[in-house]
Structures are given as C-alpha cells and as structure tokens.
Design a protein around this motif. Structure first.
Motif, PDB file in Angstrom:
ATOM      1  N   THR A   1       0.829  -1.207   0.000  1.00  0.00           N
ATOM      2  CA  THR A   1       0.000   0.000   0.000  1.00  0.00           C
ATOM      3  C   THR A   1       0.862   1.254   0.000  1.00  0.00           C
ATOM      4  OG1 THR A   1      -1.755  -1.166   1.195  1.00  0.00           O
ATOM      5  CG2 THR A   1      -1.821   1.241   1.224  1.00  0.00           C
ATOM      6  N   ASP A   2       1.962   1.229   0.776  1.00  0.00           N
ATOM      7  CA  ASP A   2       2.869   2.379   0.799  1.00  0.00           C
ATOM      8  C   ASP A   2       3.494   2.600  -0.576  1.00  0.00           C
ATOM      9  OD1 ASP A   2       2.324   2.868   3.432  1.00  0.00           O
ATOM     10  OD2 ASP A   2       4.115   1.847   4.206  1.00  0.00           O
ATOM     11  N   ILE A   3       3.911   1.503  -1.215  1.00  0.00           N
ATOM     12  CA  ILE A   3       4.518   1.627  -2.547  1.00  0.00           C
ATOM     13  C   ILE A   3       3.501   2.177  -3.535  1.00  0.00           C
ATOM     14  CG2 ILE A   3       5.521   0.357  -4.477  1.00  0.00           C
ATOM     15  CD1 ILE A   3       6.706  -1.605  -2.457  1.00  0.00           C
ATOM     16  N   ALA A   4       2.277   1.621  -3.517  1.00  0.00           N
ATOM     17  CA  ALA A   4       1.243   2.072  -4.451  1.00  0.00           C
ATOM     18  C   ALA A   4       0.905   3.541  -4.231  1.00  0.00           C
ATOM     19  CB  ALA A   4      -0.012   1.214  -4.294  1.00  0.00           C
ATOM     20  N   GLY A   5       0.946   3.984  -2.964  1.00  0.00           N
ATOM     21  CA  GLY A   5       0.622   5.376  -2.674  1.00  0.00           C
ATOM     22  C   GLY A   5       1.624   6.362  -3.223  1.00  0.00           C
ATOM     23  N   GLY A   6       2.827   5.889  -3.550  1.00  0.00           N
ATOM     24  CA  GLY A   6       3.843   6.780  -4.093  1.00  0.00           C
ATOM     25  C   GLY A   6       3.914   6.794  -5.607  1.00  0.00           C
ATOM     26  N   ILE A   7       3.038   6.039  -6.265  1.00  0.00           N
ATOM     27  CA  ILE A   7       3.051   5.992  -7.730  1.00  0.00           C
ATOM     28  C   ILE A   7       2.383   7.247  -8.284  1.00  0.00           C
ATOM     29  CG2 ILE A   7       2.358   4.674  -9.762  1.00  0.00           C
ATOM     30  CD1 ILE A   7       2.196   2.209  -8.004  1.00  0.00           C
ATOM     31  N   THR A   8       2.985   7.842  -9.269  1.00  0.00           N
ATOM     32  CA  THR A   8       2.460   9.090  -9.834  1.00  0.00           C
ATOM     33  C   THR A   8       1.913   8.920 -11.247  1.00  0.00           C
ATOM     34  OG1 THR A   8       4.666   9.710 -10.635  1.00  0.00           O
ATOM     35  CG2 THR A   8       4.021  10.479  -8.442  1.00  0.00           C
ATOM     36  N   GLU A   9       2.278   7.869 -11.955  1.00  0.00           N
ATOM     37  CA  GLU A   9       1.842   7.680 -13.336  1.00  0.00           C
ATOM     38  C   GLU A   9       0.657   6.727 -13.397  1.00  0.00           C
ATOM     39  OE1 GLU A   9       2.751   9.066 -16.084  1.00  0.00           O
ATOM     40  OE2 GLU A   9       4.570  10.136 -15.528  1.00  0.00           O
TER      41      GLU A   9
END
Length: 389
Positions: free
Chosen positions: A46-54
């Motif tokens: 969830t933390d990784i997904a929250g940092g995705i911008t594209e």
C-alpha cells in the motif's frame, strides 16, 4: 459500479540511451526477484502504491496479482494529477500517445463491437479532457459515451439526421449530461435520469458553436466566427453570461481555453494555418468570467501553466511536478497527409508554442515520422483517469 481492469500492453524494445525504466517498473522487478509476487506485506504494498504518480504505472502495479491490485485501490481511485495523452484516430485501431512516456498504446480498454455490428468498427471517437469519448456511428448516428481507460460504455440516443450532413462536431460531457452541436444550434441529452432523445436548447437556437467546454458546473460555448463565448448553466441550461469578442479583426481563427474562473482566447490571422508547424498567435487574451461585466484583456503569459488545444477543446494544466512540460506554453497537435500513399496515411506531430518568445517548436517524440492510416476524426487531447464519475 463494478471495478474494471486496465492493463497497458507491454512492448519489447531495445535498450537505448535516455530510455529508462520507470520507478514502479524497477520496484516490481526488485520485489519479484526478492520474494514471490504475493509475499510482500500488505502495508508495504500500500505504501509503494501510494507513491506511484503515473496512471500507466498504477495499471502495471494492479496487473501483477490480486493482492497488488487490492493494495493499489486508493491509488487507482484518486491518482495524482496526470498530464494529457493524445487520442489518435488511426485505422484499424485507435492509438493513444503518452507524451510523458513517449509511448503509443493501441486501443487501451475500448470495447470491441460485436460481430453482428461490425459496421460500428467505423465509429468515430471524439475525446473530452474529462476522460470520456463520444462515439458516433456515421452510418446510423448511433451514439454512446466510451471510457477508454476503464472500458465503461454509456448508451446515448442516436443523434439527429442532420449530424450526418457535416463533419463538424462540438461536444463535451458533464455529470448532468452531454451537450453537442454540428454547427448552428445546440442539443442536450440529460444523464440523470437518462433522456430518451436529444433536446434542443431554445436559448441557443441561433448559436453557431465551434467548440464546447465543460468546467465546474458550466458549459462554455464558443463561436469562432464572431469570437463570442456563452456561459451555460449545466443543470438548468440557462444562459449565465455572454462574453463578446475582444478588439480583434474578424473573422479570425481562434481557440477558447477554460481554466477554472479564467478563460483564455488564442487568436491569429485568418490567413495563417491554424496550429501548424509555424504556429504564430497574433494575440492572446484572458478574462475572469465570474467578474461583473467581464471583458477580455490582452496578456503576455500564463505563468506556471501549459495550455492544451485541439479542434474540440482547450484546457490548462499546472506544470509543477511535470518535468517535461514547459510553463507559459501552448501545446497543440497537427496532422499532415503523406502523399502518394494508398490508402491515405497521415503523420501527426506535437508543437509547443512559447508565449514568452512567440515561437514554436516541434517536439522530438515517437510520433515524428510514424505514418498512420487516416480516419475521419481529428486528434484530440484527453486526461487519463480510472475514475468514471
């Protein structure tokens, strides 16, 4: 509404200088090398997904497995602001060009017509910046809204027969319904409850619409021949205001851009080819349409924003956070037929016009030099989204 899947097709390519993997592609590769696909803790995913911008990276993340898809639920529902893509009316497949990735995607999630309705493969698509496209079958004028990033389809009543008499079309979508025109007069199709037919808007019966833009509860109907803008309440369809032309020589070639309370008007001499490789706007204006007695004022720049214009719409995008977008710049797309080819092919290019230097440049990208089969529509900008509301 049921959640739909968006998978951007992968494409093998040779490694070349300047072509690097995105952060999420690197993260996925590391995670897959270190553990199993579904062995990572849910909190970490969830933390990784929250940092995705594209948006494309969100789609790639969601396509790994069910646990990754679940972890990216919030990111898919509320992704960061996205830079525009281009809908290219190539044949037989529509192509979507992502300038930020410099990548071309075929069809995305566009629904395929049933075999019994194969003629609908010829339907024309007209993009809105709000993520939807208007699909029109030129044979029987059957119409629908199609969301190319989710695959959702919303049927509309067939357009009146007189829409077949011209290739001109102006339209936009709002949560309240769809407004459309093929020149003189405007039609509206309510969304809630869905209307059984298109209804004329009496107050705009004599309006010669060249473009329609929707923003914040209002439609902005622009008449290029007289450079007049009519503001229409999207719920009541009452005329909320009329902004007459600025002090320009008419007729002029012009485009209207909507940016919240502010409108921009881009004007050039009628003798100059609109939005070509040698773009040279003679004047640019702005106005706050909510002010008392709004009047156009000439301006020199638009600050940390970029304007995107095509034959259908015009809108503004903040450039902060988008490293490949230039501030104070107008982005447009042009097409050029390739001679001596059968069937007719076309080459598209993206131009950036600097309001500071009043000069234009053709962007170096994957589109340049690529020939595509020509269709009846024109290329148009669309902001990618996984949200259909």
């Amino acid at each position: 509404m049921a959640e739909t899947e968006l998978v951007f097709p992968s494409r093998k390519r040779r490694n070349s200088p300047g072509k690097q993997k995105s952060p999420i592609q690197i993260a996925i590769a590391i995670a897959m090398a270190a553990t199993g696909w579904s062995d990572l803790p849910a909190e970490l995913l969830t933390d990784i997904a929250g940092g995705i911008t594209e948006l494309a990276d969100i789609a790639r993340f969601r396509s790994v497995c069910s646990s990754w898809r679940s972890a990216a639920g919030h990111a898919a529902a509320a992704p960061p602001p996205q830079p525009p893509w281009l809908l290219l009316p190539s044949s037989p497949s529509r192509l979507f060009f992502c300038p930020r990735e410099d990548r071309i995607y075929p069809d995305l999630r566009l629904p395929r017509p049933a075999a019994a309705a194969s003629h609908r493969r010829r339907r024309r698509l007209y993009a809105s910046p709000h993520g939807w496209t208007l699909a029109v079958d030129p044979t029987d004028l059957a119409a629908s809204l199609v969301h190319p990033f989710t695959g959702a389809t919303r049927p509309l009543p067939p357009l009146p027969a007189f829409f077949a008499e011209t290739d001109d079309l102006a339209w936009d979508w709002s949560p309240h319904g769809v407004m459309a025109s093929c020149g003189e007069g405007l039609l509206f199709c309510a969304a809630d409850p869905p209307a059984a037919s298109w209804a004329p808007i009496p107050a705009l019966a004599d309006c010669n619409a060249s473009s329609i833009n929707y923003a914040a509860g209002e439609f902005f109907v622009f008449e290029e021949d007289v450079c007049r803008t009519t503001v229409v309440d999207a719920v009541t369809l009452d005329v909320a205001g009329v902004i007459p032309a600025p002090a320009v020589e008419l007729p002029s070639e012009a485009r209207l851009v909507v940016a919240g309370d502010e409108l921009f008007l881009l004007v050039k001499s009628k003798w100059m080819y609109l939005f070509g490789d040698d773009v040279d706007f003679s004047k640019a204006f702005h106005v706050n349409h909510r002010s008392v007695d709004p009047a156009w004022q000439e301006l020199d720049g638009i600050g940390d924003r970029a304007l995107f214009v095509d034959s259908l719409h015009g809108f503004a995008v903040p450039t902060a956070g988008f490293g490949n977008l230039e501030s104070n710049t107008i982005y447009s797309v042009s097409s050029k037929e390739v001679s001596n080819r059968r069937p007719t092919t076309v080459n598209y290019s993206v131009s950036a016009f600097s309001l500071e230097s009043r000069s234009s440049k053709k962007l170096a990208c994957r589109l340049n030099g690529r020939e595509m089969a020509m269709r009846g529509e024109m290329p148009s900008w669309i902001i990618p989204s996984l949200v259909e509301g």
